[in-house]
Write a protein that holds these residues in place. Sequence first.
Motif, PDB file in Angstrom:
ATOM      1  N   ARG A 135       0.831  -1.217   0.000  1.00  0.00           N
ATOM      2  CA  ARG A 135       0.000   0.000   0.000  1.00  0.00           C
ATOM      3  C   ARG A 135       0.862   1.262   0.000  1.00  0.00           C
ATOM      4  N   GLU A 136       2.005   1.217   0.711  1.00  0.00           N
ATOM      5  CA  GLU A 136       2.892   2.371   0.750  1.00  0.00           C
ATOM      6  C   GLU A 136       3.622   2.556  -0.577  1.00  0.00           C
ATOM      7  N   ALA A 137       3.949   1.470  -1.244  1.00  0.00           N
ATOM      8  CA  ALA A 137       4.673   1.546  -2.519  1.00  0.00           C
ATOM      9  C   ALA A 137       3.773   2.014  -3.648  1.00  0.00           C
ATOM     10  N   VAL A 138       2.592   1.461  -3.717  1.00  0.00           N
ATOM     11  CA  VAL A 138       1.647   1.767  -4.803  1.00  0.00           C
ATOM     12  C   VAL A 138       0.239   1.771  -4.211  1.00  0.00           C
ATOM     13  N   PRO A 139      -0.513   2.854  -4.375  1.00  0.00           N
ATOM     14  CA  PRO A 139      -1.894   2.869  -3.858  1.00  0.00           C
ATOM     15  C   PRO A 139      -2.718   1.740  -4.487  1.00  0.00           C
ATOM     16  N   TYR A 140      -3.582   1.151  -3.707  1.00  0.00           N
ATOM     17  CA  TYR A 140      -4.417   0.061  -4.195  1.00  0.00           C
ATOM     18  C   TYR A 140      -5.395   0.586  -5.241  1.00  0.00           C
ATOM     19  N   PRO A 141      -5.468  -0.053  -6.413  1.00  0.00           N
ATOM     20  CA  PRO A 141      -6.392   0.409  -7.449  1.00  0.00           C
ATOM     21  C   PRO A 141      -7.827  -0.013  -7.147  1.00  0.00           C
ATOM     22  N   ALA A 142      -8.580   0.863  -6.572  1.00  0.00           N
ATOM     23  CA  ALA A 142      -9.953   0.527  -6.162  1.00  0.00           C
ATOM     24  C   ALA A 142     -10.933   0.611  -7.294  1.00  0.00           C
TER      25      ALA A 142
END
Length: 132
Positions: free
Chosen positions: A125-132
Amino acid sequence: MARRVPWRRCRSRSTARAVVSSAGRRTTSYPAALKAAIDWHCTQWTAKPVAFVSYGGAAGGRHAVLHLENVLTELHAVTIRDGLAFPNYFTGWQDGQPLDAGVAGYAKTLLDQLAWWAGALRAAREAVPYPA
């Protein structure tokens, strides 16, 4: 021993790294109040690991857990396969302790896997925002 914090007292569920849910069997599924709490906070389950401790009759509440796994998967939570179940809980305890000597090992497995997933998902989550 971990302290239970009621949902209404949590200031920010979104900061939780992982969740352990207890589920008792109620008409072969989970209680309506638990589902309402999940639905009320639906966006805060995304990319979070969830482990289950269940209790009930012969199946030990596993039917409720199976239903909850489906609900939480739809909310993009990651459910931990190895849960902790207490079948026939009304006869499986004595003086506040489970009679099954393997419970401590099962609990350790559950918590170790939950901690691993919590760390892995937090880093993701810190590396790449979750694609919601």
